[in-house]
Design an enzyme around this catalytic site. Structure first.
Site, PDB file in Angstrom:
ATOM      1  N   ASP A  30       0.987  -1.196   0.067  1.00  0.00           N
ATOM      2  CA  ASP A  30       0.046   0.208  -0.108  1.00  0.00           C
ATOM      3  C   ASP A  30       0.973   1.177  -0.247  1.00  0.00           C
ATOM      4  O   ASP A  30       1.786   1.382   0.834  1.00  0.00           O
ATOM      5  CB  ASP A  30      -1.064  -0.136   1.137  1.00  0.00           C
ATOM      6  N   HIS A  98     -10.391  -5.142  -3.149  1.00  0.00           N
ATOM      7  CA  HIS A  98      -8.756  -5.331  -2.361  1.00  0.00           C
ATOM      8  C   HIS A  98      -9.069  -5.871  -1.128  1.00  0.00           C
ATOM      9  O   HIS A  98      -9.925  -5.060  -0.345  1.00  0.00           O
ATOM     10  CB  HIS A  98      -8.088  -4.039  -2.860  1.00  0.00           C
TER      11      HIS A  98
END
Ligand code: 5GP
Ligand code: ZN
Length: 112
Positions: A30, A98
């Protein structure tokens, strides 16, 4: 070309730090990590959110991929969290489904 950010990452049009990839899923760090370990696992097939998902095997594979990576990176035993945000109240900002996986520190519960 797709307008979807994560489809662009899958296509290689946006560079990212990949952790794992196979024919069906991709895992990558991320960009705004909220924990020492924070990665996302996404299907290569575009699915906007959990509300439009119907492939149980593929959705299950996201979790098992996160677990495999947590074991490979040696933080599975101390613990981690997997979470999928859905739509506005869930905090979803990217509309390509996700799974977040966060680990490497103690995480509070419930989330805010
Ligand atoms: P959501 O809020 O939709 O559950 O999570 C989207 C996540 O995608 C956020 O944690 C955000 O930091 C991450 N993200 C957004 N844009 C990018 C990007 O361009 N690259 C990467 N690696 N992560 C991104
Ligand atoms: Zn997409």
């Amino acid at each position: 070309m797709s307008d979807c950010l994560f489809c662009k990452i899958i296509a290689g049009d946006i560079p990212t730090e990949k952790i794992y990839e196979d024919a069906e899923v991709l895992a990558f760090h991320d960009i705004r990590a909220q924990a020492p370990h924070h990665f996302l696992v996404i299907p290569k097939k575009h699915i906007a959110s959990l509300n439009t998902a119907d492939d149980a095997i593929l959705i299950g594979k996201l979790s098992l991929t996160a677990s495999k990576i947590a074991k490979d990176l040696c933080f599975a035993d101390e613990g981690y969290r997997v979470v999928m945000n859905c739509n506005a109240n869930g905090g979803q900002t990217v509309y390509h489904i996700h799974l977040h996986c966060l680990g490497g520190r103690a995480l509070s519960w419930p989330p805010g």
